[in-house]
Structures are given as C-alpha cells and as structure tokens.
Enzyme design. Structure first.
Site, PDB file in Angstrom:
ATOM      1  N   ARG A 186       0.855  -1.139  -0.099  1.00 19.24           N
ATOM      2  CA  ARG A 186       0.072   0.033   0.103  1.00 19.24           C
ATOM      3  C   ARG A 186       0.588   1.430   0.127  1.00 19.24           C
ATOM      4  O   ARG A 186       0.589   2.165  -0.800  1.00 19.24           O
ATOM      5  CB  ARG A 186      -0.873   0.099   1.280  1.00 19.24           C
ATOM      6  CG  ARG A 186      -2.153  -0.638   1.151  1.00 19.24           C
ATOM      7  CD  ARG A 186      -2.528  -1.117   2.376  1.00 19.24           C
ATOM      8  NE  ARG A 186      -1.650  -2.254   2.671  1.00 19.24           N
ATOM      9  CZ  ARG A 186      -1.788  -3.602   2.421  1.00 19.24           C
ATOM     10  NH1 ARG A 186      -2.496  -3.910   1.892  1.00 19.24           N
ATOM     11  NH2 ARG A 186      -0.609  -4.328   2.816  1.00 19.24           N
ATOM     12  N   THR A 187       1.820   1.419   1.117  1.00 16.65           N
ATOM     13  CA  THR A 187       2.406   2.622   1.159  1.00 16.65           C
ATOM     14  C   THR A 187       3.164   2.888  -0.336  1.00 16.65           C
ATOM     15  O   THR A 187       3.209   4.123  -0.796  1.00 16.65           O
ATOM     16  CB  THR A 187       3.610   2.539   2.228  1.00 16.65           C
ATOM     17  OG1 THR A 187       2.721   1.990   3.245  1.00 16.65           O
ATOM     18  CG2 THR A 187       4.131   3.920   2.713  1.00 16.65           C
ATOM     19  N   LYS A 194      26.273  -4.353  -2.219  1.00 18.05           N
ATOM     20  CA  LYS A 194      27.613  -4.359  -2.306  1.00 18.05           C
ATOM     21  C   LYS A 194      28.274  -3.783  -1.164  1.00 18.05           C
ATOM     22  O   LYS A 194      29.391  -3.304  -1.129  1.00 18.05           O
ATOM     23  CB  LYS A 194      27.934  -3.565  -3.576  1.00 18.05           C
ATOM     24  CG  LYS A 194      27.303  -4.271  -4.709  1.00 18.05           C
ATOM     25  CD  LYS A 194      27.878  -3.340  -6.073  1.00 18.05           C
ATOM     26  CE  LYS A 194      26.843  -3.519  -7.208  1.00 18.05           C
ATOM     27  NZ  LYS A 194      27.022  -2.464  -8.267  1.00 18.05           N
ATOM     28  N   ARG A 237      11.242   3.841   2.978  1.00 16.19           N
ATOM     29  CA  ARG A 237      11.221   2.904   4.140  1.00 16.19           C
ATOM     30  C   ARG A 237      12.449   2.200   4.641  1.00 16.19           C
ATOM     31  O   ARG A 237      13.095   1.685   3.602  1.00 16.19           O
ATOM     32  CB  ARG A 237       9.867   2.030   3.684  1.00 16.19           C
ATOM     33  CG  ARG A 237       9.644   0.939   4.864  1.00 16.19           C
ATOM     34  CD  ARG A 237       8.337   0.069   4.693  1.00 16.19           C
ATOM     35  NE  ARG A 237       7.226   0.900   4.730  1.00 16.19           N
ATOM     36  CZ  ARG A 237       6.099   0.146   4.722  1.00 16.19           C
ATOM     37  NH1 ARG A 237       6.077  -1.301   4.440  1.00 16.19           N
ATOM     38  NH2 ARG A 237       5.011   0.932   4.891  1.00 16.19           N
ATOM     39  N   HIS A 255       5.428   5.947  11.450  1.00 18.89           N
ATOM     40  CA  HIS A 255       5.040   5.780  10.077  1.00 18.89           C
ATOM     41  C   HIS A 255       3.806   6.764   9.762  1.00 18.89           C
ATOM     42  O   HIS A 255       2.312   6.843   9.798  1.00 18.89           O
ATOM     43  CB  HIS A 255       3.859   4.461  10.117  1.00 18.89           C
ATOM     44  CG  HIS A 255       3.843   3.888   8.800  1.00 18.89           C
ATOM     45  ND1 HIS A 255       3.789   4.646   7.433  1.00 18.89           N
ATOM     46  CD2 HIS A 255       3.239   2.749   8.210  1.00 18.89           C
ATOM     47  CE1 HIS A 255       3.564   4.118   6.570  1.00 18.89           C
ATOM     48  NE2 HIS A 255       3.039   2.743   7.005  1.00 18.89           N
TER      49      HIS A 255
HETATM   50  N1   CP Z   1       0.026  -0.102   5.972  1.00 16.19           N
HETATM   51  C1   CP Z   1       1.035  -0.465   5.318  1.00 16.19           C
HETATM   52  O1   CP Z   1       2.195   0.208   5.512  1.00 16.19           O
HETATM   53  O2   CP Z   1       1.113  -1.253   4.458  1.00 16.19           O
HETATM   54  P1   CP Z   1       2.351  -1.631   3.497  1.00 16.19           P
HETATM   55  O3   CP Z   1       3.336  -2.546   4.210  1.00 16.19           O
HETATM   56  O4   CP Z   1       1.584  -2.781   2.470  1.00 16.19           O
HETATM   57  O5   CP Z   1       2.862  -0.663   2.781  1.00 16.19           O
END
Ligand code: CP
Length: 309
Positions: free
Chosen positions: A51-52, A80, A101, A129
């Site tokens: 999703r993110t 590497k 991320r 998050h």
């Molecule tokens: N909610 C969320 O962070 O989903 P993903 O890990 O799929 O990005």
C-alpha cells in the site's frame, strides 16, 4: 535538513495536521491535478510494502510527476556495502523528494541530516509511520465527523506496530481515550504510555478483548503481529493468534463504530467482518492516496487551493 520533511508525526502541529486533512479532502474530489510537472520523486523501500509504496507512486503519477526507485534493496548497490548515507546523497542528486522505508529506527531522521532534499518517512522499523497516520486521521475524520473526544481501541501488536505509535502521538491534540488491548509481551511500550501521561491522554490497558471494550469504542484499530520484528520465532508463534475480531463480536457495537487496520492483515480480522458496514479498512487504504498527495504537495511547497485562487 529540509524543514518540509516528514519524519515523525510529532514534527507537525495541529494546524498542519488540519491543513493536510483539508488538502486530502480536496484531492479526493480532484485526484488528477498536474501540479508536479517536471518533478521527480524517489521511492526507496528497504523493507517490503504494498500500500504505502504503490499509493505514494500513484499519488505522484496522478499529480503529473515521475517516479524512480526500488522496492527490493537487494537489487541495489546497498547489497555491495554502500551505506545509507551515500545512497541518500546520490539519490538526492536526481530527485526533488525522497520517500523511504527502512528497517532501522531513526533511518529517516538520519537521511534528513545528510541531504537538503525533503524526506518522507514511509516507516522506520518499529518507530513511526507518519503518512499512515495522516490517512488514519483522515479516515477517522470522515467516518466520525470529528477527531475530538473519541474512544479508540488499539488491538494486537502494540509493541512493534509503528502505526499505533504514530497515531497515538497525533491524537494528542484531540482529547482521545485509548484502550490498549494486547498480551503483556506486546503491550504499548513505556515511552508511549509516558507520552500519554505527559500529554494528559486517558488510556487503559487490557489483555481481554471484551464485549465491554468493543461496545464502547468509536474506533477499533486492529493490528498484525509483526513477525519480522521478532528475534525468537517461538515467541511469535505463541502470541500471533491471540486476538481475532469476528463479525458476531460486533452485534452490540455502537452505530458509529468503524474497524480500521493499516493492513496487511493475517488472521486478526476474520473474513466475515469484511461485509459488515462497520469494516472500513479497504476504504482506509484508498484514503492513503489522497493523504499522500497532500503530504507530497506540502513537502514540495505546493498549496493547491492557493494556486487556484
Ligand atoms: N499499511 C502499510 O504500511 O502497508 P504496506 O506495508 O503494504 O505498505
């Protein structure tokens, strides 16, 4: 450091949160707005995501920008031995904004220290998050008509679940009452209960996901037990199935109750809940597109409404 970066939800004020919600509402009504013409965004995902990453990339595309990046760091030169610092400095040469991320807590904050390009934290370990929080707040606002004075029950992995940590902190402006439902091993960490104490936020801890807790909630926020954060897989096996929400458990719940989950789910929400009108997790994920369009524009100093005046 670029002050338009979004690393922690605590970096932004109540006014900024309300501004982003207003912008998200605008993008929900006008999702295709070509204000990023000529801009390039990088999505650097050192951890898996559906999703993110896809909603950030959709957001850039719908705003008329372009995206580069990776979803699997093993295909990049970090395999590497290239450092995060060098990776960020290099990518900064190519793009206008970096969405990242990383599995290490504090990685996004560190990135802001090595570049002036705005950084959006798309999740750093078990820490924060913030873009998920903006879509959660937008979802709560849309379904409850307000963010004020709500009773929010967080269930599952409150230790490693970064989404509940960020949401808890963002709600400090809105007089919430929290219930933390988790086994002792996965209860809300002390730093977050201390944050509640310091900010006058009401909360109670529960090991039982009882009818009383369910029937007096405005929001139930289910979470997945984060297998990837456990060092002892036996401990994960012992706690992974302790809390499952089933449709029959919602029979006497409030009319305004909505079930949220950042997704992905494993088995903490039974499939029979999906058809209940109180289930909101798929719409919640859709709201991520609009919230992230708002976040990207703010980070790049673009105010849609002002541009239209
Ligand atoms: N909610 C969320 O962070 O989903 P993903 O890990 O799929 O990005």
């Amino acid at each position: 450091m670029n002050s338009n970066s979004l690393v922690s939800i605590t970096d932004i004020s109540k006014e900024e949160i309300l501004y982003l919600l207003e912008q998200a509402r605008y993008f929900e009504e006008h999702p295709n707005h070509k204000v990023l013409d000529g801009k390039v965004a990088a999505t650097l995902f050192f951890e898996p995501s559906t999703r993110t990453r896809l909603s950030f990339e959709t957001a850039v595309n719908r705003l008329g920008g372009r995206v580069i990046g990776f979803s699997d760091a093993s295909t990049t030169s970090s395999s590497k031995g290239e450092t995060l610092k060098d990776t960020i400095k290099m990518v900064s040469n190519y793009v206008d904004i970096i969405i990242m991320r990383h599995y290490l807590e504090g990685a996004a904050r560190y990135a802001t220290e090595v570049t002036d390009t705005p950084i959006i934290n798309a999740g750093d370990g078990a820490n924060q998050h913030p873009s998920q929080t903006m879509l959660d707040l937008y979802s709560i606002y849309k379904t409850q008509g307000s963010l004020e004075n709500l009773t929010i029950t967080m269930v599952g992995d409150l230790k490693y679940g970064r989404t509940v940590h960020s949401l808890l902190m963002a709600m400090r402006y809105f007089n919430p009452t929290f219930r933390f439902v988790a086994c002792e091993e996965l209860q809300m960490p002390k730093e977050y209960t201390e944050f509640c104490d310091k900010n006058g936020i009401k909360y109670s801890k529960h090991t039982d996901f009882s009818a009383d807790v369910i029937n007096t909630s405005d929001i139930i926020y289910m979470t997945r037990v984060q297998r990837e954060r456990f060092t002892d897989i036996m401990e994960y096996e012992r706690v992974k199935d302790l809390y499952t929400l089933r449709n029959s458990m919602l029979d006497d719940s409030r009319d305004n109750l909505r079930i949220l989950h950042p997704l992905p789910r494993v088995n903490e929400i039974a499939y029979d809940v999906d058809d209940n009108p109180k289930a909101y997790y798929f719409q919640q994920a859709q709201n991520g597109l609009y919230a992230r369009q708002a976040i990207i524009c703010k980070a790049l100093g673009i105010d849609i409404k002002k541009m239209e005046e």
